[in-house]
Design an enzyme around this catalytic site. Structure first.
Site, PDB file in Angstrom:
ATOM      1  N   ASP A 234       0.827  -1.192   0.000  1.00  0.00           N
ATOM      2  CA  ASP A 234       0.000   0.000   0.000  1.00  0.00           C
ATOM      3  C   ASP A 234       0.871   1.255   0.000  1.00  0.00           C
ATOM      4  O   ASP A 234       1.869   1.338   0.711  1.00  0.00           O
ATOM      5  CB  ASP A 234      -0.884  -0.020   1.253  1.00  0.00           C
ATOM      6  CG  ASP A 234      -1.895   1.100   1.292  1.00  0.00           C
ATOM      7  OD1 ASP A 234      -2.749   1.155   0.404  1.00  0.00           O
ATOM      8  OD2 ASP A 234      -1.820   1.925   2.229  1.00  0.00           O
ATOM      9  N   GLU A 310       1.532  -0.647  -5.180  1.00  0.00           N
ATOM     10  CA  GLU A 310       0.481   0.341  -5.395  1.00  0.00           C
ATOM     11  C   GLU A 310       1.175   1.695  -5.318  1.00  0.00           C
ATOM     12  O   GLU A 310       1.466   2.203  -4.242  1.00  0.00           O
ATOM     13  CB  GLU A 310      -0.613   0.253  -4.329  1.00  0.00           C
ATOM     14  CG  GLU A 310      -1.775   1.190  -4.629  1.00  0.00           C
ATOM     15  CD  GLU A 310      -2.285   1.975  -3.429  1.00  0.00           C
ATOM     16  OE1 GLU A 310      -3.414   2.473  -3.493  1.00  0.00           O
ATOM     17  OE2 GLU A 310      -1.549   2.122  -2.447  1.00  0.00           O
TER      18      GLU A 310
END
Length: 598
Positions: A234, A310
């Site tokens: 993330d 990401e």
């Protein structure tokens, strides 16, 4: 109807060449994203859980995907749906136990599904033991050095240390003494502020601290030992901040990255290779050293586990640096996701994606939907396509559902016909639209609160998916409970309502994934089909030929124009995203894609 003569077409141009030895599973896998809260609830409390996931994995095996990626299920106060982690080595009781995680991983492996878990290294929850220790320890302590605490600006430190804004709205800084759990008399004069690029409950870690680096590597090892096959990282571009934390007047939003360049007098970072106004909190050189270290952790573990970035990074050349041979394995292609429904613009991003990833020997990782954006079955039905708004609510311009689904099926057939890896977001295989009539009082995304409702947020794409048309909560929960309300019309999208129904979106996806696997399209080479021109052409057709030794060529063609087009001579339809037209069935209607062979 448009028709182009091959006699005057430009010569075929190569897009991508598959190289021997680049056959690892992650280079061509189709990976299904599970949002645990909304996939399947086994306990009946209205919140999806790990046992529910395990009970529904047969659906994914039958769908034909290769792996699953689970959004966070760690212990968390759930201020940001689990992306605020309070314990990386435990399962939140809402989702089950570590034993349930082990059982879910084992069941997936029984079904030949690999398991990728989310890792959130940019920040923790403010309930994490480290942050609670930092609050108690006070300014200048080793505990505070694990996070980014700074003295305020202004005469009395009453202003934030700099002007950075949270991606969720408002300042990226919170003053310690403004917190309800601020220390008492011992630190009454504590005027420090802490950085949070997202919600105030998500303090950013200080990745200059060796203790932080050692801790997260230990977390990687913990889950590797439990059998996971990889990690989706993330905010992979956000761990390291520019020294000095300089002011920056731009803005950053989910997926698209930098929305507004700062004014000339505050240009932000001047790193080599970056665009003017490069944000000083993102895409700093130091992140690459971290991922090289992580790659070594994975390579020292038995098996072939992967790292997935990401990273909201532009231009694509910058993103490709995350997937160099000693760093990550994959990076989501958000440039593809946010490109409007325009053939010239999609051709450009496809060509550039292959160019920059081939340069570093990495696959292109395609994606159209996820838990942070409006579902593409609705996004493509809006007047303005592309990323779309941050949520759609009552009173907002509504998408054309029929148009959106027609385009979504075409976009998915295009994506899944291209060499590389691809991700599918849960419910995408059902043609699920965004829930655009969600009541405001049901919304939980912190973006909604931090912008005073100006942005509806991401709840509309996170509504629990329907399994059974006539069951309570459409089969999501045995009791009918659902943490977000489901639209009544979703009964038509339920798995059992589409199974075995010719032409349904579910059966379409099953056929697409079966053929993709049989033809090994993910490991093909690709060229522009010359009938419709090359990258320089401004036509409304995308036409790519996917080739490989030992099997027939596959034409992947999408018509994004306002007029139907004729298939080139010699090609025969193998699969289409919607009905073909013409007396011979060789005419591709508008907003339709086709796979053809010869």
């Amino acid at each position: 109807m448009n028709s182009v003569s091959t006699a005057t077409s430009p010569r075929q141009q190569t897009l991508h060449v598959h190289r021997p030895g680049q056959d690892q599973w992650w280079r061509h896998a189709v990976i299904y994203q599970i949002y645990p809260r909304s996939f399947a609830d086994a306990r009946g409390d209205g919140v999806g859980d790990l046992r529910g996931i395990a009970s529904r994995l047969d659906h994914l095996a039958a769908l034909g995907v290769d792996a699953v990626w689970l959004s966070p299920f760690y212990r968390s106060p759930q201020r940001d749906a689990g992306y605020d982690v309070s314990d990386y080595r435990d399962v939140d009781p809402r989702f089950g136990t570590l034993e349930d995680a082990d059982a879910m991983i084992a069941r997936a492996h029984e079904l030949d599904l690999k398991v990728i878990v989310d890792l959130v290294p940019n920040h923790t929850s403010d309930q994490h033991v480290w942050f609670q220790q930092a609050l108690a320890a006070g300014p200048g302590s080793p505990e505070r050095s694990r996070y980014i605490f700074r003295e305020g600006s202004g005469e009395l430190g009453e202003d934030p240390p700099n002007n950075w804004q949270s991606s969720f709205g408002g300042s990226a800084w919170t003053r310690v003494k403004a917190r309800p759990d601020a220390p008492g008399s011992a630190w009454a004069e504590d005027g420090q502020w802490y950085l949070h690029l997202f919600d105030s409950s998500q303090p950013d870690l200080n990745w200059e601290n060796p203790e932080v680096r050692a801790e997260l590597e230990s977390v990687l090892q913990f889950w590797l030992d439990r059998g996971v096959d990889g990690f989706r990282i993330d905010v992979a571009h956000g761990l390291v901040k520019e020294p000095g934390l300089p002011d920056w007047s731009g803005s950053v939003s989910m997926v698209t990255g930098v929305d507004e360049p700062p004014p000339e007098e505050t240009q932000g970072s001047t790193l080599p290779g970056t665009l003017p106004g490069h944000p000083p909190m993102y895409d700093q050189e130091g992140v690459h050293e971290i991922y090289r270290s992580w790659r070594r952790v994975l390579e020292n573990h038995p098996g072939e586990q992967i790292l997935v970035a990401e990273a909201w990074v532009e231009p694509l050349e910058r993103l490709a640096r995350y997937v160099r041979s000693d760093e990550m394995n994959q990076a989501f292609n958000f440039s593809f996701l946010v490109t409007p429904w325009s053939a010239p613009r999609l051709r450009t991003v496809i060509a550039e994606s292959y160019e920059v990833n081939d340069e570093v020997g990495a696959p292109t990782t395609w994606v159209l939907s996820n838990h942070d954006v409006v579902r593409h079955a609705s996004r493509l039905g809006l007047a303005e396509t592309g990323k779309g708004p941050n949520g759609i609510g009552i009173g907002d311009p509504q998408p054309d559902a029929e148009l959106g689904l027609r385009r979504a099926r075409a976009a998915s057939l295009l994506m899944l016909g291209l060499p590389g890896s691809a991700y599918i977001y849960q419910g995408e295989e059902l043609g699920l639209p965004e829930h655009t009539a969600l009541p405001d009082d049901a919304r939980e995304d912190p973006t909604f609160a931090r912008t005073d409702g100006a942005e509806k947020g991401r709840d509309g794409c996170r509504v629990p998916i329907p399994w059974e048309a006539d069951a309570p909560a459409f089969g999501f929960s045995p009791t009918g409970e659902s943490w977000l309300p489901q639209p009544e019309e979703w009964s038509a999208y339920a798995v059992d309502a589409q199974t075995g129904v010719q032409g349904s979106t579910l059966e379409f996806y099953r056929t697409v994934l079966r053929l993709r696997r049989e033809l090994v399209l993910g490991l093909g080479s690709s060229q522009w089909e010359p009938t419709f021109g090359d990258l320089a052409s401004d036509g409304d057709v995308i036409a790519v030929v996917n080739t490989a030794e030992g099997r027939e060529d596959v034409l992947v063609l999408a018509n994004l124009g306002s007029e139907p087009v004729q298939l080139p001579d010699g090609w025969q339809v193998k699969l289409s995203s919607g009905p073909m037209s013409g007396d011979d069935g060789r005419t591709v209607p508008t907003d339709t894609a086709v796979w053809a062979t010869r």
